[in-house]
Design a protein around this motif. Structure first.
Motif, PDB file in Angstrom:
ATOM      1  N   TYR A 130      40.770  37.388  43.840  1.00 22.67           N
ATOM      2  CA  TYR A 130      41.379  38.071  42.702  1.00 22.67           C
ATOM      3  C   TYR A 130      40.376  38.143  41.546  1.00 22.67           C
ATOM      4  O   TYR A 130      39.524  37.271  41.386  1.00 22.67           O
ATOM      5  N   HIS A 136      41.068  37.698  38.429  1.00 26.21           N
ATOM      6  CA  HIS A 136      41.396  36.699  37.411  1.00 26.21           C
ATOM      7  C   HIS A 136      42.579  35.892  37.918  1.00 26.21           C
ATOM      8  O   HIS A 136      43.691  36.425  38.061  1.00 26.21           O
ATOM      9  N   GLU A 172      48.047  34.576  39.709  1.00 26.06           N
ATOM     10  CA  GLU A 172      47.277  35.756  39.325  1.00 26.06           C
ATOM     11  C   GLU A 172      47.474  36.044  37.835  1.00 26.06           C
ATOM     12  O   GLU A 172      48.594  35.959  37.314  1.00 26.06           O
ATOM     13  N   LEU A 173      46.387  36.402  37.174  1.00 26.40           N
ATOM     14  CA  LEU A 173      46.401  36.675  35.744  1.00 26.40           C
ATOM     15  C   LEU A 173      45.992  38.120  35.485  1.00 26.40           C
ATOM     16  O   LEU A 173      45.308  38.737  36.314  1.00 26.40           O
ATOM     17  N   PRO A 174      46.396  38.674  34.355  1.00 32.72           N
ATOM     18  CA  PRO A 174      45.937  40.019  34.006  1.00 32.72           C
ATOM     19  C   PRO A 174      44.417  40.033  33.895  1.00 32.72           C
ATOM     20  O   PRO A 174      43.785  39.009  33.598  1.00 32.72           O
ATOM     21  N   PHE A 175      43.820  41.188  34.136  1.00 33.37           N
ATOM     22  CA  PHE A 175      42.367  41.275  34.117  1.00 33.37           C
ATOM     23  C   PHE A 175      41.917  42.544  33.409  1.00 33.37           C
ATOM     24  O   PHE A 175      42.713  43.471  33.176  1.00 33.37           O
ATOM     25  N   CYS A 176      40.645  42.588  33.065  1.00 32.07           N
ATOM     26  CA  CYS A 176      40.047  43.782  32.464  1.00 32.07           C
ATOM     27  C   CYS A 176      38.654  43.968  33.047  1.00 32.07           C
ATOM     28  O   CYS A 176      37.926  42.998  33.261  1.00 32.07           O
ATOM     29  N   ASP A 198      38.691  47.972  27.765  1.00 36.76           N
ATOM     30  CA  ASP A 198      39.846  47.148  28.122  1.00 36.76           C
ATOM     31  C   ASP A 198      39.737  45.758  27.513  1.00 36.76           C
ATOM     32  O   ASP A 198      40.724  45.184  27.048  1.00 36.76           O
ATOM     33  N   ASP A 221      45.792  43.443  23.194  1.00 39.15           N
ATOM     34  CA  ASP A 221      46.585  42.700  24.170  1.00 39.15           C
ATOM     35  C   ASP A 221      45.787  42.322  25.406  1.00 39.15           C
ATOM     36  O   ASP A 221      46.364  41.959  26.447  1.00 39.15           O
ATOM     37  N   ALA A 222      44.466  42.364  25.322  1.00 40.73           N
ATOM     38  CA  ALA A 222      43.638  42.042  26.475  1.00 40.73           C
ATOM     39  C   ALA A 222      43.768  40.567  26.834  1.00 40.73           C
ATOM     40  O   ALA A 222      43.859  39.702  25.956  1.00 40.73           O
ATOM     41  N   PRO A 223      43.778  40.239  28.136  1.00 43.51           N
ATOM     42  CA  PRO A 223      43.804  38.829  28.542  1.00 43.51           C
ATOM     43  C   PRO A 223      42.515  38.136  28.119  1.00 43.51           C
ATOM     44  O   PRO A 223      41.432  38.708  28.230  1.00 43.51           O
ATOM     45  N   ASN A 267      36.167  41.009  33.792  1.00 41.54           N
ATOM     46  CA  ASN A 267      36.366  40.404  35.118  1.00 41.54           C
ATOM     47  C   ASN A 267      35.591  41.152  36.204  1.00 41.54           C
ATOM     48  O   ASN A 267      36.138  41.512  37.253  1.00 41.54           O
TER      49      ASN A 267
END
Length: 792
Positions: A59, A61, A156-160, A165, A170-172, A385
């Motif tokens: 993954y 992130h 799993e985490l949000p990614f950019c 991004d 609101d970016a992780p 990421n």
């Protein structure tokens, strides 16, 4: 057209330096007898050796919530498992995989990056990140099967993936322990604020300008594509850790392992033989697998080998950058102010990005635009990421050249002045004034060879085959580096041993990566000693236990600093030997000299002996016995500036306006080497470097699936780069204008070889079709889009 009969002629004739000779390691490579790290770490040599594999994050992130290795532990052939939560792993301090490549102090070895890496971290930050667990087994296949048997619960985490991004509100946050507020790499005490250089009054300089241009560009993140993949073997003796690897910095490897593992330096031995090219990759310090391999060897009590696969080795790229430059100038082309902005994509870890964004650009400005009264540079970077950006040949320079060359091309068009004249008027380094002789000589020679005076206005050339147009373009850069820019390296060590038969052993310690640095050192030593080049044996395997401090292959400075040190050491050997002969012959040493391995009386050359003949004439009981004349010499780096040297690339292209295909027809690459130490090597660097420059200009770009973050072209099939079929007619032109410090006063050539190519080709495309493509790579799709032919 290319001069097929061009042969370099030095400005000062010497016996060896400046001549065409075989490389020191040529026979070993041609016969297949030269060792690489893979040749040393063989199962038949280390029969109890095991193979290690490391889990790769699936993954972009994610965090490991739990892990069950029971099934893997029971698999026959599994020897050891190392987990993120094992005490010896958890106790490891965070670190950076970026080095200052040639540091002269242990405290600075990890100075460039943020300490944002951990060995076997429980957090994956890009698809392919080495995380969580390592397995050692009797075979690679068993280790890989064991990894598949491990049960892992992931969060799993949000990614950019992109700069835009990563900068969203609101970016992780990718590294909350480094910067909890945003994804920007933090400013440090060493690297200062975003505005890293601000000289004069830039706003006032723009107000005084008659014309102002502002240019924007995007430099993507090409791969290094080195064919010598990262690998190491670690094993412990009773009290010593031994590392065999393809690192090109054995002393720094030893310092790094000592710092991280808490072991005295004399208990660590690092060995590196020949290397199959690395293009700057080696500056991204010992990746976490070095530490994991050392810990695994300690745990299992067996030698542990780790070898990256071809896909895994698609691992190090340039820093992707948004680039902006604003230039103000008078009507006569005198630049009054320049404002640069570089915004980079560091990828998952900081590694070399801070060096690329904040260390190199100011140094570039000092060597290129020191005479501009008002100058500002802003450098920032964000985490994302994707694969971490690394050190790559022409680091920082190629991006600065890409945007500056765009700006000056636009300025020349707006002012109606030849771009060459603008550069002659404005380019100079600290302590120098324009026009700089090196700038003038390089540009004039390149312009003559490419036919610059015959160029047409952008887009106004004749049609060829009804759909093709041709154009020419160029770009100018410093050669990176002169000796004073390498002061951080500290003294250069060389040892030379003159045997009684006239043969010579030289320890000019550097890991040879194919550029010919070792050959430069031997050529210089041969000149200094007065012994034929063919009599020298260069110790090519670097070993921290038996050798001297190595000179790290970076910045194209190894050739020049080693050559100067080797010559000085050779002169000392010669002086000591002549003193021996003088006592035997009852003469003064200054009355004697040596050439081609024969010592003679200057005033009576017929009175002479070869080295062997001299020793054969010595009585066994005399002082002058068969003990070799051996000298170890340490030469400090001169930090005084003697100015700068420059290079330029000129390109002619043909663009098919129906398909968007670009065919680079020919290139002229002029480079001022000060003294060209090894012409064949210099020409090889200027020619070979165009493979990288051409690839970055037209072909290379890492591509990710936007929905999953998975890299889509991490292999030699889907990743596009130039082949021999794409190579143009290249005319390499090494020149000697600059005069630096020392006997030779040489400067680098190889580091900058690809530096001007992307901008030269981009400007040539513009000259051909009258439309600018200001993003690498200039693919057919981008060209058709620029021509308004979307979808064709």
């Amino acid at each position: 057209m290319k001069n097929e009969k061009r042969v370099f002629v030095p400005r000062k004739k010497r016996e060896n330096i400046g001549t065409y000779r075989p490389r020191t390691e040529a026979w070993k490579k041609a016969r297949g007898t030269g060792n690489y790290s893979q040749d040393l770490a063989l199962k038949r040599k280390y029969q109890d050796m095991v193979y290690m594999r490391i889990l790769k994050s699936p993954y972009p992130h994610a965090i490991i919530k739990s892990m069950d290795t029971t099934a893997a532990e029971k698999l026959p052939g599994v020897v050891g498992i190392l987990r993120y939560d094992d005490p010896e792993v958890a106790a490891m301090e965070p670190f950076t995989a970026c080095w200052t490549d040639a540091t002269n102090s242990a405290s600075n070895i990890q100075a460039w990056g943020c300490k944002d890496r951990r060995v076997l971290s429980d957090r994956g930050r890009w698809v392919g990140d080495e995380v969580g667990v390592a397995v050692a087994a009797e075979t690679t296949e068993i280790a890989e099967e064991a990894l598949r048997l491990i049960e892992i619960e992931w969060e799993e985490l949000p990614f950019c993936l992109t700069i835009d991004d990563a900068m969203r509100e609101d970016a992780p946050i990718i590294h909350p322990d480094i910067n909890p507020e945003s994804n920007f790499l933090p400013n440090t005490e060493m690297w200062g604020p975003d505005i890293f250089m601000d000289e004069g009054d830039v706003d006032k300089g723009f107000a005084e300008a008659d014309e102002i241009v502002e240019a924007k560009a995007m430099y993507k993140n090409p791969q290094e594509c080195a064919l010598d993949y990262w690998n190491c073997m670690m094993y412990w003796t009773d009290d010593q850790l031994i590392s065999i690897s393809d690192s090109y910095a054995v002393d720094q490897s030893r310092i790094f392992l000592s710092d991280m593992l808490g072991i005295p330096l004399n208990k660590i031995r690092c060995i590196s033989p020949l290397e199959g090219g690395q293009h700057g990759r080696g500056n991204t310090g010992e990746q976490p697998f070095f530490l994991a391999s050392a810990l695994m060897s300690k745990k299992t009590g067996r030698p542990v080998r780790y070898f990256q696969t071809r896909q895994e080795h698609f691992h190090d790229t340039r820093t992707e950058c948004y680039l902006t430059v604003k230039i103000g100038a008078k009507k006569d082309g005198t630049i009054t102010a320049i404002d640069f902005d570089m915004l980079g994509n560091a990828g998952a870890y900081s590694d070399c990005t801070i060096g690329e964004i904040k260390y190199v650009p100011p140094e570039w400005l000092e060597s290129m635009l020191a005479g501009i009264p008002n100058l500002r540079f802003t450098g920032r970077a964000v985490y994302t990421n994707i694969v971490p950006a690394s050190c790559m040949r022409s680091i920082g320079n190629i991006e600065m050249n890409y945007i500056f060359g765009l700006g000056t091309n636009m300025l020349a068009e707006k002012l109606g002045i030849d771009e060459i004249d603008i550069l002659k008027k404005n380019v100079s380094g600290v302590g120098c004034t324009a026009p700089d002789p090196s700038v003038v000589g390089i540009l004039d020679e390149g312009a003559k060879l490419i036919g610059w005076d015959n160029r047409h206005a952008p887009g106004e050339g004749e049609w060829i085959d009804g759909c093709k147009k041709r154009g020419i373009g160029f770009s100018l850069n410093n050669t990176w580096h002169t000796e004073n820019q390498e002061f951080r390296r500290g003294p250069t060590q060389v040892m030379i041993k003159l045997n009684h038969d006239g043969s010579v052993i030289i320890d000019a310690p550097t890991v040879e990566v194919g550029g010919g640095s070792s050959t430069c050192a031997v050529l210089a030593a041969a000149d200094g000693l007065g012994v034929p080049y063919e009599n020298f044996h260069w110790i090519y395997q670097q070993d921290t236990e038996t050798g001297l401090k190595d000179v790290v292959q970076s910045d194209s400075s190894v050739s020049l600093v080693l050559a100067e040190a080797a010559r000085e050491c050779a002169v000392k050997v010669k002086e000591e030997f002549l003193a021996k002969v003088a006592r035997k012959w009852e003469r003064k040493p200054e009355e004697l000299d040596m050439k081609d391995g024969r010592v003679f009386v200057k005033a009576q050359p017929e009175i002479s002996q070869t080295i062997r003949e001299y020793y054969d004439s010595v009585d066994l009981w005399e002082e002058e016995n068969l003990v070799p004349v051996t000298v170890m010499h340490s030469r400090p780096i001169d930090d005084k500036s003697y100015g700068f040297a420059y290079m330029a690339t000129f390109a002619e292209v043909e663009v098919d306006t129906e398909t968007g295909e670009v065919d680079v027809l020919r290139m002229v690459v002029c480079s001022d080497g000060g003294t060209v130490l090894f012409p064949a090597g210099a020409e090889g660097q200027l020619t070979g470097g165009q493979c990288q420059g051409l690839g970055e200009a037209l072909y290379e770009e890492m591509i990710y699936d936007e929905a999953t973050g998975i890299p889509l072209n991490f292999n030699f099939v889907d990743y596009k780069f130039p082949t021999m079929a794409d190579y143009p007619d290249i005319d390499p032109v090494p020149m000697e204008i600059f005069e630096g410090h020392g006997e030779y006063g040489a400067c680098g050539m190889g580091e900058a070889a690809p530096c001007c190519t992307p901008r030269a080709i981009s400007n040539a495309i513009y000259n051909a079709i009258g439309v600018r493509i200001n993003e690498t790579a200039a693919s057919p799709v981008k060209i058709l889009n620029a021509l308004g032919k979307e979808g064709r």
